[in-house]
Motif scaffolding. Sequence first.
Motif: not given
Length: 382
Positions: A217, A233-234, A236, A277-280, A314
Amino acid sequence: MSETHTETKAIAHAECLVIGGGVIGSSIAYHVAKEGRSTIMLERWIPGEGASGAAVGMLAAESEEFTDHELARFARASRDAFPELVSDLERLSGISVQFRTEGFVTPFRSEAEGQKRWNAAKMREDDCHVWWDAREVARRIPGLADQVIGAIYRSKETQVAPVQLCRAYAGAAAVLGATIWSGTQAKELVIQGGRVCGVRTDIGFFSCDQVVIAAGLDSSKLLGQIGFDYPLYPVKGEAVAVSLKDHPLDYTIYADDVYLVPKQNNELWIGATSLPHQYDKEVTAGGLKGLLERASVWLPCVHEAAFIRAWAGLRPQAAAERPFIGPVPGVEGAYAAVGHYRNGVLLSDATGRAMAAMLKGADAAELGISKFPSELLKEESL
């Protein structure tokens, strides 16, 4: 794109500098070093700590059911190279990648579902698949749920321990002469006269003749700095490991809604959620509950299994929905290998081989991957 003057003093120089120490970057460093070229690999953490370390290690070239024929062939070639690759990596690095060759099983609960999968398998090239009826399934995997009336068995599908694979690539590359700089983050490429001449990092400048961006990423920022917009884009993914204790599983179960991957010491890795689209990297209670419930539908003994750990990572998904492997337009000596999504482990060997060949002048068409860079660049020029 602005150009920067060459730094006066470099920490080190290499013919090829690889940015990223995940499974893709480590494979590239290994294959380039194997060609006898001086190689540096920069990794901001430790090889295998990023997305590669969150994978479960499946080499699912057929089970994944790629719709892009070129990508499917690339995946099969990569999977089929692993027996020889593993032998070389383990011999050079001294690291076991826990290569397992029992095969993958896709179970089904209705004749219609089974027939649909069987017909799809027959349409793909070189799919080594066998139909198991209910009796054969019960004989081979006695712990499967009673509702399973059959399965498709794929003998060529294999799996590895992803962190160990990544570190074996890096270790083997080092034995072959590559220098691995862990804890070193690339900040920007240094360009002079339209050609890359090095990389500025958080500890100083490294000079090189060619650079390969393979930083997952983080690659988008570096590519954007040299004028190439390749959106990533991630996605998850959460996974969980349990101990089966008295219920060992030999085959990897690759179902529609979950996969169950047996590892050493009777561990079973269960994955994975897919959250774009989640980054955690937090494991949610709902994600964990869903994985365990879906797994226990196929393998009821999961209910009795002891919890070991859960994790999340990710995946680097490309908006173009296929990886980019090739030269970066507009900058001589700059290359990228990004956007492998959930198939980085599977595609690692073929990507490393392809990139090593490209650095010596091979083009995408002769390598059988003309869609990966060429079609994308054609689309952008329209």
